[in-house]
Design an enzyme around this catalytic site. Structure first.
Site, PDB file in Angstrom:
ATOM      1  N   ARG A  77      22.598 -18.773  29.224  1.00 10.20           N
ATOM      2  CA  ARG A  77      21.227 -19.064  28.775  1.00 10.20           C
ATOM      3  C   ARG A  77      21.220 -20.127  27.681  1.00 10.20           C
ATOM      4  O   ARG A  77      20.354 -21.003  27.667  1.00 10.20           O
ATOM      5  CB  ARG A  77      20.561 -17.775  28.282  1.00 10.20           C
ATOM      6  CG  ARG A  77      20.187 -16.824  29.431  1.00 10.20           C
ATOM      7  CD  ARG A  77      20.058 -15.402  28.929  1.00 10.20           C
ATOM      8  NE  ARG A  77      19.549 -14.467  29.926  1.00 10.20           N
ATOM      9  CZ  ARG A  77      20.279 -13.930  30.905  1.00 10.20           C
ATOM     10  NH1 ARG A  77      21.560 -14.268  31.049  1.00 10.20           N
ATOM     11  NH2 ARG A  77      19.733 -13.069  31.759  1.00 10.20           N
ATOM     12  N   ASP A  84      26.977  -3.411  34.525  1.00  6.51           N
ATOM     13  CA  ASP A  84      28.297  -4.048  34.661  1.00  6.51           C
ATOM     14  C   ASP A  84      29.435  -3.139  34.188  1.00  6.51           C
ATOM     15  O   ASP A  84      30.606  -3.466  34.366  1.00  6.51           O
ATOM     16  CB  ASP A  84      28.335  -5.373  33.882  1.00  6.51           C
ATOM     17  CG  ASP A  84      27.440  -6.433  34.528  1.00  6.51           C
ATOM     18  OD1 ASP A  84      27.108  -6.302  35.725  1.00  6.51           O
ATOM     19  OD2 ASP A  84      27.062  -7.389  33.831  1.00  6.51           O
ATOM     20  N   LYS A  86      26.890  -7.052  44.065  1.00  3.49           N
ATOM     21  CA  LYS A  86      27.514  -7.735  42.915  1.00  3.49           C
ATOM     22  C   LYS A  86      28.630  -8.645  43.453  1.00  3.49           C
ATOM     23  O   LYS A  86      28.617  -9.021  44.605  1.00  3.49           O
ATOM     24  CB  LYS A  86      28.026  -6.704  41.907  1.00  3.49           C
ATOM     25  CG  LYS A  86      26.897  -5.959  41.192  1.00  3.49           C
ATOM     26  CD  LYS A  86      26.114  -6.884  40.290  1.00  3.49           C
ATOM     27  CE  LYS A  86      24.943  -6.203  39.616  1.00  3.49           C
ATOM     28  NZ  LYS A  86      24.038  -7.150  38.981  1.00  3.49           N
ATOM     29  N   ARG A 128      35.593  -7.443  37.471  1.00  2.00           N
ATOM     30  CA  ARG A 128      35.411  -6.163  36.765  1.00  2.00           C
ATOM     31  C   ARG A 128      36.208  -5.036  37.421  1.00  2.00           C
ATOM     32  O   ARG A 128      36.641  -4.104  36.735  1.00  2.00           O
ATOM     33  CB  ARG A 128      33.927  -5.820  36.630  1.00  2.00           C
ATOM     34  CG  ARG A 128      33.184  -6.853  35.783  1.00  2.00           C
ATOM     35  CD  ARG A 128      31.908  -6.357  35.179  1.00  2.00           C
ATOM     36  NE  ARG A 128      31.081  -7.477  34.770  1.00  2.00           N
ATOM     37  CZ  ARG A 128      31.226  -8.182  33.633  1.00  2.00           C
ATOM     38  NH1 ARG A 128      32.159  -7.847  32.759  1.00  2.00           N
ATOM     39  NH2 ARG A 128      30.427  -9.198  33.361  1.00  2.00           N
TER      40      ARG A 128
END
Ligand code: S3P
Length: 422
Positions: free
Chosen positions: A18, A308, A335, A381
């Protein structure tokens, strides 16, 4: 396994994307400090460079400067790599730019749904040409946008943020309603920058602010540490036999810390210290001590705040006493991999009872040392969660690969070795 010492969490992935994008819209030279420098962050930087934005090199430990303001049509396809956030947020920004851009990604990203963002952007006035159904590659042609009032069927910060960024870049009002609150970094950044945004419950409303960047100052943004990356080190601390570990400078935004709430219910000993605030984002140190955990029920409304962290929470649940149930985790299927199916399968492969029923995941705690082969499917992850499991005494866990950690946490193994080493 013993733990000790202090590590600083890498820059937050969501905030880095961002900050780079908002700097790219700002006129003049912006600075982003302590950015994440992982593969995903590099994907955003590379896309912006293709559009004529001067983004300096992303180097670990260094601030990055961004020369923003004017965008030009890309001469090549934008490659978003493995990064869903890059793809979806860039689509929002491109909706407000009057030229056509083609976007693609790696095999994992090409499988992920994009209509959840292209459909509302189409309502605002962007035109979209899909090449392969609901996913990448696709072309977007932006232009003059109209206002939007949109209700999201699932809580997703990526789509919410794409629409708010489209509204800001296009100078039109955008209201986004969510069924539950997803991470709110975009809203906090807008507010810290002085962008006119109001929030009520799970609704965010951006007022029309045409030409907002014309007289706005460039950004000077400090990125807090990534709580989602810190979560793997927290887990190592909890599963250790002895010691204590401090993870410093972690972003503690309540829309991201659901796993800390769940872990405290499970009996985890985690203290928050040195708390402060940076650009409206709470930050602090997490001090973690080995803990005996008990199973729990994670409710549907908690899921967006720990979306997450489910892989590492499921790994911790496999070491807890009793059963842990995660309700309404269907979003995990879209995901970086089918995280839901692979999580259950890999837990079973390492000797843990785990079942998916509908959209719920159940994990049975065990004391048996984890042993077996784990297929990460290139999902960072999953790799990190099972790498931590593999550090338990008596464990023998073989990962299909571990390079994928570069997506979000390039120094993961170094940091894990540092806190668990002699
Ligand atoms: C992100 C939002 C989440 C999260 C992803 C990053 C973001 O996705 O899983 O890693 O930066 O907005 P969804 O909002 O689509 O669930």
């Amino acid at each position: 396994m013993n733990v000790h010492g202090t590590v600083r969490a890498p820059g937050d992935k969501s905030i880095t994307h961002r900050a780079l994008m908002l700097a790219a819209l700002s006129r003049g030279t912006s600075v982003v400090r302590h950015p994440l420098t992982s593969a995903d962050a590099r994907s955003t930087a590379a896309c912006l460079r293709e559009l004529g934005v001067g983004v300096g090199p992303l180097r670990a430990g260094a601030a990055v400067s961004v020369q923003g303001g004017t965008w030009r049509p890309a001469t090549r396809t934008l490659h978003c790599g493995n990064a869903g956030t890059t793809a979806r947020l860039m689509l929002g920004l491109l909706a407000a730019h009057p030229f056509e851009t083609r976007l693609t990604g790696d095999a994992s990203l090409r499988r992920r749904p994009m209509r959840r963002v292209t459909e509302p952007l189409g309502h605002m006035g962007a035109s979209i040409r899909e090449e392969a159904g609901d996913g990448l590659p696709l072309r977007i042609r932006g232009g003059r946008l109209g206002p939007l009032d949109w209700s999201l069927p699932v809580a997703t910060a990526q789509v919410k943020s794409a629409l708010l960024l489209a509204g800001l870049a296009g100078g039109v009002a955008v209201t986004v309603r969510e069924p539950a609150r997803s991470r709110d970094h975009t809203e906090r950044m807008f507010r810290a920058m002085g962008v006119p945004l109001t929030r009520r419950g799970t609704t965010a409303a951006l007022a029309a602010a045409p030409g907002w960047f014309d007289d706005a100052a460039p950004l000077d943004w400090t990125v807090v540490g990534d709580v989602s990356s810190a979560a793997f080190l927290v887990a190592a601390g909890l599963m250790a036999e002895r010691g204590e570990v401090r993870i410093a400078g972690v972003g503690l935004n309540p829309t991201r810390t659901g796993f800390l709430t769940v872990l405290s219910r499970m009996g985890a000993r985690i203290e928050r210290e040195a708390q402060s605030e940076v650009h409206g984002e709470p930050v602090g140190d997490l001090v973690v001590a080995p803990s005996a955990l008990v199973g729990t029920v994670v409710t549907a409304s908690e899921i967006p705040s720990l979306i997450d962290e489910i892989p590492i929470l499921a790994v911790l649940a496999s070491r807890a006493q009793g059963e842990t149930v995660f309700h309404e985790v269907g979003e995990l299927r879209v995901k970086e991999s089918d995280r839901l199916g692979l999580l259950a399968e890999n837990l079973r492969q390492t000797g843990v009872g785990a079942e998916v029923a509908g959209n719920s995941l159940t994990v049975e705690g065990t004391e048996r040392p984890p042993r077996g082969h784990v297929e990460t499917a290139g999902d960072h992850r999953l790799a990190m969660a099972f790498a931590v499991l593999g550090r338990l005494s008596g464990a023998r866990v073989a990962l299909s690969e571990q390079r994928s950690v570069a997506v979000s946490y390039p120094a993961f193994f170094e940091d894990l070795d540092r806190i668990t080493g002699p």
